[in-house]
Design an enzyme around this catalytic site. Structure first.
Site, PDB file in Angstrom:
ATOM      1  N   VAL A 146       0.850  -1.190   0.000  1.00 50.01           N
ATOM      2  CA  VAL A 146       0.000   0.000   0.000  1.00 50.01           C
ATOM      3  C   VAL A 146       0.888   1.244   0.000  1.00 50.01           C
ATOM      4  O   VAL A 146       2.100   1.149   0.172  1.00 50.01           O
ATOM      5  CB  VAL A 146      -0.949   0.018   1.222  1.00 50.01           C
ATOM      6  CG1 VAL A 146      -1.885  -1.174   1.179  1.00 50.01           C
ATOM      7  CG2 VAL A 146      -0.167   0.037   2.525  1.00 50.01           C
ATOM      8  N   CYS A 147       0.270   2.407  -0.198  1.00 52.63           N
ATOM      9  CA  CYS A 147       1.018   3.670  -0.187  1.00 52.63           C
ATOM     10  C   CYS A 147       1.587   3.903   1.218  1.00 52.63           C
ATOM     11  O   CYS A 147       0.903   3.585   2.187  1.00 52.63           O
ATOM     12  CB  CYS A 147       0.114   4.836  -0.570  1.00 52.63           C
ATOM     13  SG  CYS A 147      -0.416   4.738  -2.283  1.00 52.63           S
TER      14      CYS A 147
END
Lengths: 81, 266
Positions: free
Chosen positions: A16-17
């Protein structure tokens, strides 16, 4: 160029970011100007944020494609060190 | 440099910066920084450089932690009162970041040991609290050609400058000689706002990282003066003094001197 095989591929599915872009950026740093990176990812937000961040960093986004229900493939050419 | 998953997470906000990236983070990991003093300034400088992932951080200080230090010396704590300051700070920095090698040197710095001590380091940070040390560190860094990030604090005011040997003025171009003992009050006599070294130390740590990365502009030939009461930053241009006794055209200082004691040594 877009039809050519990429010079390097990374699979960042499951990330994920901001780690998606961190991994993509590190892969890009290790490449030569003009080479193309293929990024396989499954985090929807990153399918928008990585192309934007790559353009902000001076790279050329050649393709953003949803390839199935969960995955995207991006092609980015390194234009700037 | 191949980053571990932990390192990717720890340094992600650095790696994201175009001016840092993986290559810049690798430079930070290889950097060796020598900090004079583990007090008000040395604590935040070392703390932030440890957080940034600077590979080797040396700290030199001869004192032990006292209760009166805790108002501003943020690497120390109730648990380390009585412990050498360098050991206390080493514990804190290593707890923050196990990537960092902290070299604790419990000694008084002098003309006889300083050149050997700084030899293997890339950058020196002065966080000392007295004039004899300030001039000794300046002279040694000029002779050893090491960049020096100098900081000082008193009451509500602090100053920072970065000295790059051969590329601008040295500390003696600003202030030729140490003031006579007793003329300038010490922190011990005059007091200091506890958060002030956090601001000045933060600026010093920033200067160090820019030197390591080779990015931006450092305070070369400039003295930055911060006034906490007015919340004002003032930059004063400092020309190189052609008659400087150390770095001028006809230098008279060619070896290191230990100035008289009698200054503040808190």
């Amino acid at each position: 160029m877009a039809g050519d095989a990429p010079d390097r591929q990374i699979n960042i599915k499951g990330l994920v970011c901001p780690y998606t872009f961190v991994k993509a950026k590190l892969a890009m740093e290790a490449m030569e100007i003009g080479q193309v990176l293929e990024i396989l990812l499954d985090y929807e937000e990153a399918s928008r944020s990585i192309p934007k961040s790559m353009e902000d960093h001076g790279q050329k986004v050649l393709k953003v494609e949803k390839v199935n229900d969960t995955d995207w493939v991006l092609l980015v050419r390194k234009d700037k060190d | 440099m191949d980053f571990t998953d932990d390192q990717l997470m720890r340094y992600s906000r650095h790696i994201l910066l175009p001016e840092v990236g993986g290559k810049g983070q690798a430079r930070i990991a290889q950097a060796k920084v020598f900090i004079v003093g583990a007090g008000g300034l040395g604590c935040p400088v070392g703390y932030y450089l440890a957080a940034a992932g600077v590979g080797t951080i040396a700290l030199i200080d001869n004192d032990t932690v006292e209760m009166s230090n805790l108002q501003r010396q943020i690497a120390h704590s109730m648990q380390t009162i009585g412990m050498p300051k360098v050991e206390s700070a080493k514990k804190t920095f290593e707890a923050l970041n196990p990537d960092v090698n902290v070299v604790a040197i419990q000694k008084r710095i002098s003309k006889d040991n300083i050149l050997d001590l700084i030899r293997d380091y890339d950058i020196v940070v002065d966080g000392s609290d007295n004039f004899p040390t300030r001039y000794l560190v300046n002279d040694a860094c000029f002779m050893a050609r090491k960049p020096l990030v100098s900081g000082a604090i008193l009451r509500f005011e602090g100053q920072v400058t970065t000295i790059v040997p051969g590329e601008g003025p040295c500390y003696r171009c600003l202030f030729e000689e140490p003031p006579p003992p007793g003329l300038v009050p010490s922190c011990q006599e005059a007091g200091v706002l506890g958060v002030l070294p956090g601001v000045i130390g933060g600026l010093q740590a920033t200067e160090v990282l820019k030197l390591v990365l080779g990015k931006g502009e450092v305070l070369k030939g400039e003295l930055l003066i911060y006034n906490a009461l007015k919340t004002s930053f003032r930059k004063v241009k400092v020309p190189k003094n052609p008659f400087c006794a150390l770095c001028g055209e006809s230098p008279t200082i060619t070896e290191l001197t230990d100035y008289e004691q009698g200054y503040c040594s808190m």
